[in-house]
Motif scaffolding. Sequence first.
Motif, PDB file in Angstrom:
ATOM      1  N   ALA A  30      73.734  17.352  66.555  1.00  0.00           N
ATOM      2  CA  ALA A  30      74.763  18.297  67.006  1.00  0.00           C
ATOM      3  C   ALA A  30      74.144  19.603  67.475  1.00  0.00           C
ATOM      4  N   ILE A  31      73.167  20.108  66.731  1.00  0.00           N
ATOM      5  CA  ILE A  31      72.505  21.373  67.100  1.00  0.00           C
ATOM      6  C   ILE A  31      71.793  21.243  68.440  1.00  0.00           C
ATOM      7  N   GLN A  32      71.021  20.175  68.589  1.00  0.00           N
ATOM      8  CA  GLN A  32      70.219  20.016  69.798  1.00  0.00           C
ATOM      9  C   GLN A  32      71.091  19.761  71.020  1.00  0.00           C
ATOM     10  N   TYR A  33      72.155  18.982  70.867  1.00  0.00           N
ATOM     11  CA  TYR A  33      73.039  18.744  72.007  1.00  0.00           C
ATOM     12  C   TYR A  33      73.706  20.048  72.453  1.00  0.00           C
ATOM     13  N   LEU A  34      74.082  20.892  71.489  1.00  0.00           N
ATOM     14  CA  LEU A  34      74.684  22.164  71.851  1.00  0.00           C
ATOM     15  C   LEU A  34      73.672  23.053  72.563  1.00  0.00           C
ATOM     16  N   LYS A  35      72.437  23.076  72.059  1.00  0.00           N
ATOM     17  CA  LYS A  35      71.385  23.848  72.729  1.00  0.00           C
ATOM     18  C   LYS A  35      71.184  23.337  74.149  1.00  0.00           C
ATOM     19  N   LEU A  36      71.171  22.030  74.287  1.00  0.00           N
ATOM     20  CA  LEU A  36      70.970  21.421  75.598  1.00  0.00           C
ATOM     21  C   LEU A  36      72.078  21.835  76.571  1.00  0.00           C
ATOM     22  N   LYS A  37      73.312  21.835  76.093  1.00  0.00           N
ATOM     23  CA  LYS A  37      74.436  22.246  76.928  1.00  0.00           C
ATOM     24  C   LYS A  37      74.273  23.710  77.370  1.00  0.00           C
ATOM     25  N   LYS A  38      73.889  24.560  76.435  1.00  0.00           N
ATOM     26  CA  LYS A  38      73.752  25.974  76.747  1.00  0.00           C
ATOM     27  C   LYS A  38      72.612  26.205  77.751  1.00  0.00           C
ATOM     28  N   ILE A  39      71.517  25.483  77.572  1.00  0.00           N
ATOM     29  CA  ILE A  39      70.386  25.617  78.510  1.00  0.00           C
ATOM     30  C   ILE A  39      70.795  25.143  79.893  1.00  0.00           C
ATOM     31  N   LYS A  40      71.550  24.059  79.948  1.00  0.00           N
ATOM     32  CA  LYS A  40      72.015  23.540  81.242  1.00  0.00           C
ATOM     33  C   LYS A  40      72.877  24.581  81.954  1.00  0.00           C
ATOM     34  N   ARG A  41      73.709  25.268  81.174  1.00  0.00           N
ATOM     35  CA  ARG A  41      74.543  26.323  81.759  1.00  0.00           C
ATOM     36  C   ARG A  41      73.663  27.455  82.310  1.00  0.00           C
ATOM     37  N   MET A  42      72.642  27.843  81.559  1.00  0.00           N
ATOM     38  CA  MET A  42      71.734  28.899  81.996  1.00  0.00           C
ATOM     39  C   MET A  42      70.956  28.487  83.246  1.00  0.00           C
ATOM     40  N   LEU A  43      70.572  27.209  83.308  1.00  0.00           N
ATOM     41  CA  LEU A  43      69.875  26.702  84.487  1.00  0.00           C
ATOM     42  C   LEU A  43      70.747  26.791  85.729  1.00  0.00           C
ATOM     43  N   LEU A  44      71.993  26.412  85.593  1.00  0.00           N
ATOM     44  CA  LEU A  44      72.912  26.467  86.728  1.00  0.00           C
ATOM     45  C   LEU A  44      73.112  27.902  87.208  1.00  0.00           C
ATOM     46  N   GLN A  45      73.270  28.811  86.262  1.00  0.00           N
ATOM     47  CA  GLN A  45      73.448  30.214  86.628  1.00  0.00           C
ATOM     48  C   GLN A  45      72.189  30.756  87.302  1.00  0.00           C
ATOM     49  N   ASN A  46      71.028  30.376  86.755  1.00  0.00           N
ATOM     50  CA  ASN A  46      69.754  30.843  87.316  1.00  0.00           C
ATOM     51  C   ASN A  46      69.554  30.306  88.726  1.00  0.00           C
ATOM     52  N   GLN A  47      69.978  29.060  88.963  1.00  0.00           N
ATOM     53  CA  GLN A  47      69.859  28.471  90.304  1.00  0.00           C
ATOM     54  C   GLN A  47      70.713  29.241  91.299  1.00  0.00           C
ATOM     55  N   GLU A  48      71.911  29.648  90.880  1.00  0.00           N
ATOM     56  CA  GLU A  48      72.767  30.450  91.755  1.00  0.00           C
ATOM     57  C   GLU A  48      72.108  31.800  92.074  1.00  0.00           C
ATOM     58  N   ASP A  49      71.472  32.390  91.044  1.00  0.00           N
ATOM     59  CA  ASP A  49      70.798  33.678  91.249  1.00  0.00           C
ATOM     60  C   ASP A  49      69.608  33.532  92.198  1.00  0.00           C
ATOM     61  N   MET A  50      68.873  32.417  92.049  1.00  0.00           N
ATOM     62  CA  MET A  50      67.730  32.174  92.935  1.00  0.00           C
ATOM     63  C   MET A  50      68.183  32.040  94.382  1.00  0.00           C
ATOM     64  N   ALA A  51      69.312  31.370  94.568  1.00  0.00           N
ATOM     65  CA  ALA A  51      69.805  31.151  95.936  1.00  0.00           C
ATOM     66  C   ALA A  51      70.202  32.456  96.613  1.00  0.00           C
ATOM     67  N   SER A  52      70.566  33.451  95.792  1.00  0.00           N
ATOM     68  CA  SER A  52      71.002  34.727  96.379  1.00  0.00           C
ATOM     69  C   SER A  52      69.987  35.848  96.174  1.00  0.00           C
ATOM     70  N   ALA A  53      68.737  35.486  95.776  1.00  0.00           N
ATOM     71  CA  ALA A  53      67.693  36.510  95.551  1.00  0.00           C
ATOM     72  C   ALA A  53      67.418  37.273  96.841  1.00  0.00           C
ATOM     73  N   LEU A  54      67.308  38.596  96.719  1.00  0.00           N
ATOM     74  CA  LEU A  54      67.172  39.434  97.911  1.00  0.00           C
ATOM     75  C   LEU A  54      65.727  39.615  98.360  1.00  0.00           C
TER      76      LEU A  54
END
Length: 674
Positions: free
Chosen positions: A618-642
């Motif tokens: 349960a702990i690791q799956y939750l961590k995995l979900k949170k990391i996946k969310r951070m990855l998606l957000q980071n990818q959006e930030d990379m796409a709009s990097a100035l």
Amino acid sequence: MISQNTIQDILSRIDVLDVVGEFVKLKKRGANYLGLCPFHNEKTPSFTVSPSKEIYKCFGCGKSGNTISFIMEHEKYSYVEALKWLANRYGIEVEETFASDEQREQYQTADSLFIINNFAEQFFTKALTESEEGRLIGLSYFKERGFREGIIEKFRLGYAPNDRDAFTREALSKQYNKELLLKSGLVAERNGALADNYRGRVIFPIHNHSGKVLGFGARILKTTDKAPKYINTPENEIYVKSKILYGSYFARTAIEKADECLLVEGYTDVVSLHQAGIENVVASGGTSLTVDQLRLIKKYTNNLTIIYDGDAAGVKAALRGLDLALEESLNVKLVLIPDKEDPDSFVNKIGAGAFTEFIKKNKKDFILFQLESSLASIGDDPVKKSELVNKIAESISRINKAEDFTKQQDYIKESAAILAIDEAGLHALVNKYIRDRVASLERKAQSNTEKEKNSAAAETSGFDDATFDLLFKDQLQEKELARILLEYGNRPWDEQTLVAQHVFDEIDELEIDDTDVNQLITSVKKLLHNNPGLLNDKYFIYNDDKKLSAFAVSLLNHPYEESDRWASDFSDNTGYQRDLFSQSFEAFSKVISKGNENDLNKYKLISEDRTNQKVESAIQYLKLKKIKRMLLQNQEDMASALNDSKFRELHFIHKSLKDMEREITNILGTVIIQ
């Protein structure tokens, strides 16, 4: 208030199987018990009781809870009433705590009045059937009304002897307090001496919804101009007329099953209809309906049908309380019995079947009845018509719940047509009355709804199905972690640490989105710090915070447990092991759909201790979900990097997150599909 010592004593003694089994016939099915749900009509059992978790759940209507909430729901008791019911069942003495001496005195007075009324009820019923006077006068009257012995016994009808102080002497000989006897209304002081207040009258005991005697209605049998036809108990600590409906104790189950409450005026109307088999009926006692009475009805149903005499007085009585009923969102219908009849005489005249059919055919909408009857009496008088328009607009404005908005609009349309006036004009008039209530609430609700829609649209736009699944199913993983805390939090993780503490050490830096999960986590942390000995699922199931208790019950409502054979047989060939609950459910569905009993039998549900494995998963799956969310957000930030510098910074974060992702997947033994 009931003391915490008493509450803990009750919680330590109650048995969900024992209590629920008193109302529901249960059969053992595996570790649980199954029966027909008492909260809705069903032919196939879907009501499950878990003795180990001390909860119940209906997979048909969705109702669930613990032993106390079952009694509250089934018997329509308050929390305190449910506790007292359980205390009485298990022979536990209830210890009360009070904020003041005045509060203590009120409670003791109320308790004493219940005891006196119970004694009086027994006295009157005995006088009716065991004394010559009672049989010749009281019983003869009831039989003339057509009441059979069974119904007399059911409603505990009685008779007060004509002797000046027969009851008073008996009560004082039993050491009942003089002041409390006077307060109860059973005894009056006349010419310096105590005397019976109800002598020579037949008695109708009035019960609360749990069956305790609140007071009495005493009907005179002799014709006289001086004496009132009925004498009722005066207002006191337990008898508050505005909160009482005669017959509610005997009608509550029938009202809930029929999803309709029939309201009549008199005691004899209720008794006669019950005797005819029409049991979803109560009486207002001839008074105007009050908010408390309407809310008592609403505990059982939203559908109220008022049955009154068809004469002018009956119509006037029926229309009293209309606006209050509308404010409580009750669906109100009106039936008028033919002139010179009342429900009592009418049901005896035409029979139960014909009476029921008459009610069905002659129900009229309350507002439209008021409108049509008033319109017929005013003729062409423009002043009276204007008054009627205002009266109808005011009544419609009482429908002030947001969920009843459509009903309100329908009334405006139909009323305008009957009055032959402009619909828009009536609408404006209604709005005049509701501007400070419904209009403001509606604007606020509409504003909130639009904000939620815009927010959701902004969050979900641009995501494919897989990404949406990862982002917005975090809540399921968070709830799984909360369930782990409930079921295993007090178990040892190692020699020094409990499972709950290990979980918090692992997830301390993770942001939890679900507010219910956050509340549970906060409560568990407090227990760990202040009183770890109380940490168990029962503490939360029976928590004073009803929201927290309901959430705990919902988390524990898993009907199946997974076996190792199940997990191994339904793993992917790639080695990718999915969420355990989803995997088990899909596999079970496949077996059921194929209808292969042999296949089903080999997947016996087991309850082996795999606590640490479940916790870590349960702990690791939750961590995995949170990391996946951070990855998606980071990818959006990379796409709009100035600029390149910002891009390199974000790319480094991306690599770090991917490393963390791989580390967790290695722990889980899974393969992440790129």
